[in-house]
Motif scaffolding. Sequence first.
Motif, mmCIF file in Angstrom:
data_model
loop_
_atom_site.group_PDB
_atom_site.id
_atom_site.type_symbol
_atom_site.label_atom_id
_atom_site.label_comp_id
_atom_site.label_asym_id
_atom_site.label_seq_id
_atom_site.Cartn_x
_atom_site.Cartn_y
_atom_site.Cartn_z
ATOM 1 N N PRO A 1 0.802 -1.226 0.000
ATOM 2 C CA PRO A 1 0.000 0.000 0.000
ATOM 3 C C PRO A 1 0.832 1.272 0.000
ATOM 4 O O PRO A 1 0.394 2.301 -0.510
ATOM 5 C CB PRO A 1 -0.814 -0.124 1.297
ATOM 6 C CG PRO A 1 -0.823 -1.575 1.614
ATOM 7 C CD PRO A 1 0.491 -2.099 1.125
ATOM 8 N N ASN A 2 2.039 1.197 0.545
ATOM 9 C CA ASN A 2 2.840 2.409 0.711
ATOM 10 C C ASN A 2 4.299 2.077 0.413
ATOM 11 O O ASN A 2 4.938 1.358 1.191
ATOM 12 C CB ASN A 2 2.684 2.924 2.145
ATOM 13 C CG ASN A 2 3.450 4.203 2.386
ATOM 14 O OD1 ASN A 2 3.830 4.918 1.456
ATOM 15 N ND2 ASN A 2 3.699 4.503 3.654
ATOM 16 N N ILE A 3 4.836 2.559 -0.699
ATOM 17 C CA ILE A 3 6.243 2.357 -1.038
ATOM 18 C C ILE A 3 6.973 3.684 -0.920
ATOM 19 O O ILE A 3 6.573 4.680 -1.533
ATOM 20 C CB ILE A 3 6.425 1.784 -2.456
ATOM 21 C CG1 ILE A 3 5.703 0.443 -2.606
ATOM 22 C CG2 ILE A 3 7.909 1.615 -2.770
ATOM 23 C CD1 ILE A 3 5.868 -0.197 -3.971
ATOM 24 N N VAL A 4 8.039 3.680 -0.121
ATOM 25 C CA VAL A 4 8.828 4.878 0.136
ATOM 26 C C VAL A 4 10.239 4.644 -0.381
ATOM 27 O O VAL A 4 10.781 3.536 -0.261
ATOM 28 C CB VAL A 4 8.874 5.194 1.648
ATOM 29 C CG1 VAL A 4 9.779 6.388 1.935
ATOM 30 C CG2 VAL A 4 7.464 5.431 2.173
ATOM 31 N N THR A 5 10.860 5.654 -0.969
ATOM 32 C CA THR A 5 12.250 5.563 -1.405
ATOM 33 C C THR A 5 13.085 6.565 -0.618
ATOM 34 O O THR A 5 12.622 7.673 -0.315
ATOM 35 C CB THR A 5 12.385 5.841 -2.910
ATOM 36 O OG1 THR A 5 11.890 7.152 -3.204
ATOM 37 C CG2 THR A 5 11.603 4.820 -3.715
ATOM 38 N N THR A 6 14.325 6.182 -0.300
ATOM 39 C CA THR A 6 15.162 7.061 0.507
ATOM 40 C C THR A 6 16.631 6.719 0.345
ATOM 41 O O THR A 6 16.978 5.597 -0.040
ATOM 42 C CB THR A 6 14.782 6.954 1.999
ATOM 43 O OG1 THR A 6 15.554 7.886 2.760
ATOM 44 C CG2 THR A 6 15.040 5.549 2.532
ATOM 45 N N THR A 7 17.474 7.692 0.657
ATOM 46 C CA THR A 7 18.917 7.467 0.752
ATOM 47 C C THR A 7 19.361 7.443 2.215
ATOM 48 O O THR A 7 20.539 7.261 2.498
ATOM 49 C CB THR A 7 19.688 8.580 0.023
ATOM 50 O OG1 THR A 7 19.356 9.849 0.604
ATOM 51 C CG2 THR A 7 19.353 8.601 -1.458
ATOM 52 N N ASP A 8 18.425 7.638 3.146
ATOM 53 C CA ASP A 8 18.723 7.707 4.582
ATOM 54 C C ASP A 8 18.590 6.316 5.199
ATOM 55 O O ASP A 8 17.535 5.932 5.704
ATOM 56 C CB ASP A 8 17.767 8.689 5.252
ATOM 57 C CG ASP A 8 18.118 8.943 6.719
ATOM 58 O OD1 ASP A 8 18.958 8.201 7.268
ATOM 59 O OD2 ASP A 8 17.528 9.874 7.309
ATOM 60 N N PHE A 9 19.686 5.538 5.139
ATOM 61 C CA PHE A 9 19.660 4.176 5.643
ATOM 62 C C PHE A 9 19.326 4.137 7.131
ATOM 63 O O PHE A 9 18.522 3.317 7.588
ATOM 64 C CB PHE A 9 21.007 3.493 5.412
ATOM 65 C CG PHE A 9 21.303 3.122 3.987
ATOM 66 C CD1 PHE A 9 20.675 3.769 2.930
ATOM 67 C CD2 PHE A 9 22.208 2.123 3.688
ATOM 68 C CE1 PHE A 9 20.947 3.433 1.614
ATOM 69 C CE2 PHE A 9 22.485 1.766 2.377
ATOM 70 C CZ PHE A 9 21.860 2.431 1.333
ATOM 71 N N ALA A 10 19.955 4.988 7.916
ATOM 72 C CA ALA A 10 19.814 4.939 9.372
ATOM 73 C C ALA A 10 18.374 5.150 9.802
ATOM 74 O O ALA A 10 17.844 4.418 10.651
ATOM 75 C CB ALA A 10 20.729 5.977 10.019
ATOM 76 N N SER A 11 17.721 6.136 9.235
ATOM 77 C CA SER A 11 16.344 6.413 9.599
ATOM 78 C C SER A 11 15.426 5.252 9.231
ATOM 79 O O SER A 11 14.545 4.863 10.005
ATOM 80 C CB SER A 11 15.873 7.700 8.907
ATOM 81 O OG SER A 11 14.530 7.967 9.218
ATOM 82 N N ALA A 12 15.641 4.673 8.051
ATOM 83 C CA ALA A 12 14.806 3.558 7.610
ATOM 84 C C ALA A 12 15.005 2.334 8.495
ATOM 85 O O ALA A 12 14.039 1.696 8.934
ATOM 86 C CB ALA A 12 15.123 3.221 6.159
ATOM 87 N N VAL A 13 16.262 1.997 8.780
ATOM 88 C CA VAL A 13 16.556 0.822 9.601
ATOM 89 C C VAL A 13 15.967 0.964 11.000
ATOM 90 O O VAL A 13 15.440 -0.002 11.574
ATOM 91 C CB VAL A 13 18.084 0.591 9.673
ATOM 92 C CG1 VAL A 13 18.440 -0.432 10.746
ATOM 93 C CG2 VAL A 13 18.611 0.134 8.311
ATOM 94 N N SER A 14 16.017 2.151 11.556
ATOM 95 C CA SER A 14 15.537 2.356 12.930
ATOM 96 C C SER A 14 14.027 2.240 13.050
ATOM 97 O O SER A 14 13.490 2.128 14.153
ATOM 98 C CB SER A 14 15.988 3.729 13.445
ATOM 99 O OG SER A 14 15.382 4.770 12.701
ATOM 100 N N ASP A 15 13.313 2.233 11.911
ATOM 101 C CA ASP A 15 11.846 2.130 11.929
ATOM 102 C C ASP A 15 11.354 0.803 11.365
ATOM 103 O O ASP A 15 10.160 0.601 11.184
ATOM 104 C CB ASP A 15 11.251 3.298 11.116
ATOM 105 C CG ASP A 15 9.747 3.409 11.279
ATOM 106 O OD1 ASP A 15 9.269 3.396 12.435
ATOM 107 O OD2 ASP A 15 9.043 3.482 10.254
ATOM 108 N N ALA A 16 12.265 -0.124 11.093
ATOM 109 C CA ALA A 16 11.898 -1.367 10.403
ATOM 110 C C ALA A 16 11.375 -2.437 11.352
ATOM 111 O O ALA A 16 11.818 -2.548 12.499
ATOM 112 C CB ALA A 16 13.102 -1.914 9.644
ATOM 113 N N ASP A 17 10.455 -3.256 10.847
ATOM 114 C CA ASP A 17 10.098 -4.523 11.491
ATOM 115 C C ASP A 17 10.983 -5.634 10.931
ATOM 116 O O ASP A 17 11.425 -6.525 11.652
ATOM 117 C CB ASP A 17 8.632 -4.871 11.236
ATOM 118 C CG ASP A 17 7.673 -3.901 11.894
ATOM 119 O OD1 ASP A 17 7.968 -3.436 13.012
ATOM 120 O OD2 ASP A 17 6.632 -3.596 11.279
ATOM 121 N N ILE A 18 11.209 -5.576 9.621
ATOM 122 C CA ILE A 18 12.125 -6.484 8.929
ATOM 123 C C ILE A 18 13.034 -5.631 8.065
ATOM 124 O O ILE A 18 12.556 -4.781 7.307
ATOM 125 C CB ILE A 18 11.379 -7.488 8.026
ATOM 126 C CG1 ILE A 18 10.399 -8.348 8.832
ATOM 127 C CG2 ILE A 18 12.370 -8.376 7.280
ATOM 128 C CD1 ILE A 18 9.498 -9.218 7.956
#
Length: 313
Positions: free
Chosen positions: A174-191
Amino acid sequence: MKTYSAEDVRQGLDWPVLLAALKTAFVEGAEAPLRQHLHVGDAATNGNLLLMPAWQPGRHIGVKLVTVFPDNDQLGLPAVASVYTLFDGKTGAVIGQIDGGELTARRTAAASVLAATFLARTNARHLVILGTGRVSRNLAQAYCAIFAIDKLTLCSRSLDKAQALADELGPIAPNIVTTTDFASAVSDADIVSTATLAKTPIILGELLRPGTHVDLVGSFRPDMREADDAVLSRAGGIFVDTFEGASKESGDVTQPLAAGNLSREGLLADLAMLCRGTHPGRQSETAITAFKSVGTALEDLAAAVALTAADRA
């Protein structure tokens, strides 16, 4: 002998069928010698050749030939090329010649998701993928087919590459996000799943929130690494697809073992133990879990047999 294209592989191996085939293969086992890894480049070319045979006596024999040229991105070419041949285990006759790249990407993603069915939380909703290649595409598709993912974050140092993958994937989440900010993405991940050619860690254990599952796919040589020691420390060790392969081939395991930051006891279980029920996998909702795959010829064999089953019926 039938030839199977990449599109044939995509159409012929849907994710539930492939996961079931892999699970059965890990339960049953097969003869799968550690792959032979040869450097075939020169001073100017970082070229690698991998040979991966496997067989179940009297049933099937298969072998995959793979080339890995990590610098191909500078030429606009894929880093990996391969072909798979499946033989009849009773007569030695050739059954099929299969596009090895798509077979590898699909079985690799399926193995990760199979492990995640034991190691990730059942209510995992946010999937973060680091990397934008063929394996990353398959990881996204496989996870979204098996888990109820409602947010998919695609991470790359190139936002254009991440967006191109998002466009290719279409509405799989339902929601696909693209980013170059690895740290922010990893800190909000379930997997969080990584399929890169990184040589220094791109996942830091300090960023992981409780309950996260870390799926490490990319590192296939001792000088390649995607997770730092803190990931393993917070996870209390690491699960692997095969003990022998992970402990010899991937820097995510060999480097902390050599430094004394990971013990042999820290290799918690392999995928066969998870599939056979001899290890329970995840044991709490708040636990951090980590899985490292390097690939095994057993997976290729299982996928090839599943792909050609309809034609042989």
